[in-house]
Structures are given as C-alpha cells and as structure tokens.
Design an enzyme around this catalytic site. Sequence first.
Site, PDB file in Angstrom:
ATOM      1  N   TYR A 174       7.116 -25.789 -84.367  1.00  0.00           N
ATOM      2  CA  TYR A 174       6.320 -26.795 -85.086  1.00  0.00           C
ATOM      3  C   TYR A 174       6.748 -28.203 -84.664  1.00  0.00           C
ATOM      4  CZ  TYR A 174       4.159 -29.306 -88.993  1.00  0.00           C
ATOM      5  OH  TYR A 174       3.422 -30.170 -89.757  1.00  0.00           O
ATOM      6  N   LYS A 184       4.467 -31.064 -82.650  1.00  0.00           N
ATOM      7  CA  LYS A 184       4.171 -32.403 -83.174  1.00  0.00           C
ATOM      8  C   LYS A 184       4.719 -33.492 -82.246  1.00  0.00           C
ATOM      9  CE  LYS A 184       1.861 -31.108 -86.841  1.00  0.00           C
ATOM     10  NZ  LYS A 184       0.415 -31.328 -86.937  1.00  0.00           N
TER      11      LYS A 184
END
Length: 244
Positions: free
Chosen positions: A149, A153
Amino acid sequence: MEISFAGKRALVTGAGKGIGRSTALALARCGARVTAVTRTQADLNSLVQECPAIVPVCVDLADWAATEAALKDVGPIDLLVNNAACTKLQPFLEVTPDQFDLLFNVNVKAVLHISQMVAGGMKARGSGGSIVNVSSQASQRALRDHTVYCATKGALDMLTKVMALELGPHQIRVNSVNPTVVMTKMGRLGWSDPEKAQTMKSRIPLGRFAEEEDVVNCILFLLSEKSSMINGVALPVDGGHLAC
Ligand code: NDP
C-alpha cells in the site's frame, strides 16, 4: 468559500463507499454532472437512490480491458477524482505476488489508465481540466504491515507530479490529497485496534483522525478554480502528521 461546478462533468472512482461516495455526492450538490464508478452494484443502486442525477458505472478497475470498455462512452469529463484503492495488511516478509499485482493494478495502473482516457479528451477539446488523485500519508511514512500500500501511494505521488508536468501545458492541473486515517471501511481494516489507533493519533498534532468531510473539502478545492495556480502538489490532510 462558495464553490460551484455548474456545467461541469465529473468522474469519481471508488464512489460506492467512504471518501469517494462523499465526494460524488458533494460534487453533485455543487452542480456537477457526476459519473460514479465502482465495482459493487448494490452501492451504485443506493447512491443513485440518494442522488438520482448521478450516472452509475459498475466495473472492476483491476481489469484494464473491462475498464476501457466501461468508460469509453462516458463522454467528456472536466473533473476527475481517482479515489478507488484497496489494501491488504501483510508483514513485509509475507507479501504475496498476487496482492502486489492487485494493489498496483487498482491503486496505480487504473489511475494511469483512466487519466489517459480522460486527459486525452480534455487535450483534444482544448478545454483544460482538473484531476485529483487520492493518495495517503502512507506515500511518505512507513506503516507497519502496509508494504505494498505504501509503495503504491509513493508511486501515485510521483505519477501525480509527472502528469502535472506533461498535462500542465494543456491547462490540465493534477494534484493529490494525502489524508491521514479516516474511519471508512478501509480505515477500520487498519486502525480498529484502539491501542494502534491511539499510537497513530499521538503522532498527529491535532490529535484526531480525519473525517470524510475534511478530505472531500480539499478535493473540491483542488478541483475548483479557487486553486487555479496549484499544480503537482501532494496536499497533506493529516492534522500535521507529515510535518513532524
Ligand atoms: P473504502 O474502502 O471505504 O472505499 C473504497 C471504494 O473504492 C469502495 O467503493 C470500493 O468498492 C472501491 N474500489 C476498491 N477497489 C475497486 C476496484 N478494483 N474497482 C472498482 N472500485 C473499487 O476506502 P476509503 O474511502 O477509505 O478510501 C478512498 C481513498 O482514500 C483510497 O484511495 C485510499 O487509499 C485513500 N485513503 C484512505 C485512508 C483511510 O484511512 N480510509 C487514509 C488515506 C488515504 P468495494 O467496496 O466494492 O470494494
């Protein structure tokens, strides 16, 4: 600050729940014609029930070809919010290739793809436009069990900057919002444990998580002409977490 999107056409991904749903509804309240994209039909049904003017599109953004087919006829878009994302908590040593591919497909590759389609139309029409990518504080802070994750990002922040560089000359602005924890479905996955939540809150100078509305207001600002000279920024919506 009054913001009107009357006459504008907006597309929001991940509009079934959480921040995306609130963004779609807020854009509609501000006068935009909104296309809402997500993968769960029941969420779209309830969204259209709540706001009948919203045009629903049901597709799994992990699937490039299905996304292309689902969005090819949506028509011209002036405002794009790339909000959809997914996560899976895995310690670094247990990260699996299927999760790596899924998260990069949805959180990064679909943003590239949809932005290409939408910005291509903006460029061809010479109309300009504004794109907001929903990133995270996780792009700049290491979070335990969030390996992939965080990596998606981080990639999204850089994608935002390159899009801003290349699309700017066509008067298409591209920025991101980078929120701290919001207690949506995704937020609850990572932060329901009170001890873990308290540790994170103690690192946020304002001492609280963000509300959906905090994020939506920043998205609306970046989409609007009120931010007409802002291009390529990653705007923290984090109560000061990234500042310290
Ligand atoms: P939610 O999980 O509440 O909502 C995400 C939405 O995206 C859902 O409607 C979901 O549909 C949809 N979605 C996910 N995967 C796909 C897919 N493959 N195809 C189509 N739609 C998909 O998340 P949030 O509202 O919390 O998150 C929104 C954005 O904010 C994300 O980019 C997230 O990374 C970011 N963010 C969130 C934070 C938080 O703490 N909540 C903090 C910082 C950033 P379905 O439910 O059917 O899967």
